[in-house]
Scaffold this motif. Sequence first.
Motif, mmCIF file in Angstrom:
data_model
loop_
_atom_site.group_PDB
_atom_site.id
_atom_site.type_symbol
_atom_site.label_atom_id
_atom_site.label_comp_id
_atom_site.label_asym_id
_atom_site.label_seq_id
_atom_site.Cartn_x
_atom_site.Cartn_y
_atom_site.Cartn_z
ATOM 1 N N MET A 102 0.833 -1.213 0.000
ATOM 2 C CA MET A 102 0.000 0.000 0.000
ATOM 3 C C MET A 102 0.863 1.257 0.000
ATOM 4 S SD MET A 102 -3.266 -0.869 2.412
ATOM 5 C CE MET A 102 -2.958 -2.404 3.257
ATOM 6 N N LYS A 103 1.938 1.245 0.762
ATOM 7 C CA LYS A 103 2.865 2.391 0.771
ATOM 8 C C LYS A 103 3.459 2.582 -0.623
ATOM 9 C CE LYS A 103 4.323 2.096 5.596
ATOM 10 N NZ LYS A 103 5.444 1.727 6.495
ATOM 11 N N ASN A 104 3.835 1.459 -1.240
ATOM 12 C CA ASN A 104 4.473 1.502 -2.551
ATOM 13 C C ASN A 104 3.590 2.111 -3.630
ATOM 14 O OD1 ASN A 104 7.013 0.716 -3.696
ATOM 15 N ND2 ASN A 104 6.853 -1.135 -2.444
ATOM 16 N N ILE A 105 2.295 1.846 -3.577
ATOM 17 C CA ILE A 105 1.424 2.403 -4.629
ATOM 18 C C ILE A 105 0.806 3.738 -4.217
ATOM 19 C CG2 ILE A 105 0.953 0.178 -5.691
ATOM 20 C CD1 ILE A 105 -1.789 0.199 -4.404
ATOM 21 N N GLY A 106 1.197 4.239 -3.042
ATOM 22 C CA GLY A 106 0.804 5.599 -2.652
ATOM 23 C C GLY A 106 -0.557 5.723 -2.000
ATOM 24 N N ILE A 107 -1.010 4.675 -1.345
ATOM 25 C CA ILE A 107 -2.297 4.769 -0.642
ATOM 26 C C ILE A 107 -2.086 5.542 0.647
ATOM 27 C CG2 ILE A 107 -4.066 3.407 0.572
ATOM 28 C CD1 ILE A 107 -3.735 1.275 -1.583
#
Length: 123
Positions: A102-107
Motif C-alpha cells: 500500500m505504501k508503494n502504490i501511494g495509498i
Amino acid sequence: MNNKSKKKERNDSADSANNRAEVKRMCITEFNKQKFLYDCRREAEEERERAERAEAKARDAEAEAKNAKAEAAEARKNAEEEKITFIRNLMKNAHMSAEDAMKNIGINPHDFQKYADMLLNIN
C-alpha cells in the motif's frame, strides 16, 4: 318638397349615419375584445409550452446528474478494485506485506485499514 320633409330627411339621414357609426364602433369593439381574448389564450398557451420545455430540461438534467453520480461511484469502485489488484500482485510477486504494498502504490495511511479489510473481503 317642403322644408319640413327636407329637414326630416336630413335628420333621418343623420340618424342613419349615426346608427351606422355606432354599429361600426360596436363591431370594432367586439372585434377588439375577440382579438384580445385570442391573444390572451395564445400567450397562455405559449407560456404553458415554455413551462413544459423547462420542466423537461429539468428532468433531463436530473437524469444526467443521476447518471453522472452512478458513473462516478462505478469509477471509484473500479479504482479501488484496481488498487486491490496492485496490492495483491505486489504481495505475491514482490513478496511484500500488505502495508508495504500500500505504501508503494501511494495509498494514504488513513486508508490502510479499508484496503486491508477489502483484501480479506470484509466490507
